[in-house]
Design an enzyme around this catalytic site. Sequence first.
Site, PDB file in Angstrom:
ATOM      1  N   LYS A   1       0.860  -1.191   0.000  1.00  0.00           N
ATOM      2  CA  LYS A   1       0.000   0.000   0.000  1.00  0.00           C
ATOM      3  C   LYS A   1       0.888   1.229   0.000  1.00  0.00           C
ATOM      4  O   LYS A   1       1.200   1.809   1.041  1.00  0.00           O
ATOM      5  CB  LYS A   1      -0.936  -0.048   1.211  1.00  0.00           C
ATOM      6  CG  LYS A   1      -2.214   0.736   1.002  1.00  0.00           C
ATOM      7  CD  LYS A   1      -3.301   0.230   1.915  1.00  0.00           C
ATOM      8  CE  LYS A   1      -4.503   1.156   1.946  1.00  0.00           C
ATOM      9  NZ  LYS A   1      -5.170   1.326   0.656  1.00  0.00           N
TER      10      LYS A   1
ATOM     11  N   GLU B   1      -7.589  -5.861  -9.928  1.00  0.00           N
ATOM     12  CA  GLU B   1      -8.444  -5.162  -8.951  1.00  0.00           C
ATOM     13  C   GLU B   1      -8.805  -3.789  -9.498  1.00  0.00           C
ATOM     14  O   GLU B   1      -8.507  -3.478 -10.646  1.00  0.00           O
ATOM     15  CB  GLU B   1      -7.749  -5.072  -7.592  1.00  0.00           C
ATOM     16  CG  GLU B   1      -6.418  -4.349  -7.596  1.00  0.00           C
ATOM     17  CD  GLU B   1      -5.801  -4.234  -6.197  1.00  0.00           C
ATOM     18  OE1 GLU B   1      -6.540  -4.216  -5.213  1.00  0.00           O
ATOM     19  OE2 GLU B   1      -4.568  -4.150  -6.133  1.00  0.00           O
TER      20      GLU B   1
HETATM   21  N1  PLP Z   1      -7.029  -2.801  -3.151  1.00  0.00           N
HETATM   22  C1  PLP Z   1      -6.580  -1.547  -3.141  1.00  0.00           C
HETATM   23  C2  PLP Z   1      -5.801  -1.062  -4.290  1.00  0.00           C
HETATM   24  C3  PLP Z   1      -6.858  -0.713  -2.034  1.00  0.00           C
HETATM   25  O1  PLP Z   1      -6.429   0.550  -2.012  1.00  0.00           O
HETATM   26  C4  PLP Z   1      -7.625  -1.213  -0.973  1.00  0.00           C
HETATM   27  C5  PLP Z   1      -7.903  -0.382   0.193  1.00  0.00           C
HETATM   28  O2  PLP Z   1      -7.292  -0.470   1.218  1.00  0.00           O
HETATM   29  C6  PLP Z   1      -8.065  -2.532  -1.035  1.00  0.00           C
HETATM   30  C7  PLP Z   1      -7.756  -3.294  -2.135  1.00  0.00           C
HETATM   31  C8  PLP Z   1      -8.859  -3.118   0.075  1.00  0.00           C
HETATM   32  O3  PLP Z   1      -8.052  -3.450   1.157  1.00  0.00           O
HETATM   33  P1  PLP Z   1      -8.636  -3.474   2.630  1.00  0.00           P
HETATM   34  O4  PLP Z   1      -9.797  -4.399   2.596  1.00  0.00           O
HETATM   35  O5  PLP Z   1      -7.520  -3.991   3.432  1.00  0.00           O
HETATM   36  O6  PLP Z   1      -9.023  -2.093   2.953  1.00  0.00           O
HETATM   37  C1  COI Z   2      -9.187   1.923   1.862  1.00  0.00           C
HETATM   38  O1  COI Z   2     -10.166   1.256   1.517  1.00  0.00           O
HETATM   39  O2  COI Z   2      -8.874   2.075   3.035  1.00  0.00           O
HETATM   40  C2  COI Z   2      -8.325   2.547   0.874  1.00  0.00           C
HETATM   41  O3  COI Z   2      -7.234   2.903   1.208  1.00  0.00           O
HETATM   42  C3  COI Z   2      -8.820   2.751  -0.481  1.00  0.00           C
HETATM   43  C4  COI Z   2      -8.754   4.173  -0.912  1.00  0.00           C
HETATM   44  C5  COI Z   2      -9.146   4.190  -2.326  1.00  0.00           C
HETATM   45  C6  COI Z   2      -9.621   5.077  -0.092  1.00  0.00           C
END
Ligand code: PLP
Ligand code: COI
Length: 341
Positions: free
Chosen positions: A184, A220
């Site tokens: 991330k 994704e």
């Molecule tokens: N994929 C991307 C590119 C993201 O920015 C996020 C957000 O955090 C997710 C997936 C979903 O991850 P999570 O469920 O850990 O928030």
């Molecule tokens: C999240 O879901 O926490 C993310 O970082 C995604 C972002 C596009 C807000």
Amino acid sequence: MEKKNLDWSNIGFTYMTTDKRYVSNFKNGKWDAGELTEDSTVVLNECAGILQYCQECFEGLKAYTTADGSIVTFRPDLNAERMMGSAAWLEMPIFPKERFLEAVDQVVAANAAWVPPYGSGATLYLRPYMFATGPVIGVKPSSEYQFRLFGTPVGPYFKGGVKPLTLCVSDFDRAAPHGTGHIKAGLNYAMSLHASEMAHMRGYDENLFPDSATRTYVEETGGANFLFVTRDHEVVTPASDSILPSITRRSLVYVAEHYLGLKVTQRKVKISELSDFAECGLCGTAAVISPVGKIVDHGKEICFESGMEEMGEITKKLYDTLTGIQMGTIEAPEGWIRKIL
Ligand code: PLP
Ligand code: COI
């Protein structure tokens, strides 16, 4: 504790300055003790590594008010661990897991008045992040960093709440094989902005990014993982080394198997098989599960049977169970909920 006077049910996914945030600095090879501050500004050297070579990583998680009035976070240990992995990959120092959890607790407790009430549909979004503050002009890792964590109340990520989205298959790449798609890092989002503006201009809500090497598999979107449901109620999630390992997706896989008794398969998903699925959703902290009604692949429309009006049946069950666990109306698996207040 009195809540802030906000129209909680109508806030969007935007930044609002809250009372306190957490800051810790890394210098001379170690992190300082860290503290809460009211100062929402960051002052940097003009040559800071973040400004020159984008050395930054972040996380996203939420604090919820549960049905009994407690304030909790959902699996923050997994955010801490993922951030450790992102930092290592970007040659940044590790912010220890216990300190991360402590920072989350402190920020949520200090901003309790900003945590939206139960039933409002809003939550306190928490944004931990770390960036290079030390000056670098040759391309190399900085020797100084700052970890920060703030909270901001948010409503649904996609306007329209649970109205199904329309996506397009992007002509741009998000992440290279063996690149940074699995961490991330802000740089992944910077490079998705052009693609996302192009998609919006053409009337789409989001991009489906295919794999960059062959452009045949589903990866994704810019901010969420995919989840599909087959006509016989099997949950399928795309496997790839270049997507973010979503905590929401991993939790939904568990919920599907252990709460709903569904079969779940994590495998590579071809774009050409999308029309075989009955339901599609985007999952993430911000997106929760946002239903997708249609995906357009260069003029070819793939319309999911769940339609453009509401969430599909299984998607809805997954959504209700996950949010029930987060809001304390459904019993959570051991260790998923961290009570703060
Ligand atoms: N994929 C991307 C590119 C993201 O920015 C996020 C957000 O955090 C997710 C997936 C979903 O991850 P999570 O469920 O850990 O928030
Ligand atoms: C999240 O879901 O926490 C993310 O970082 C995604 C972002 C596009 C807000």
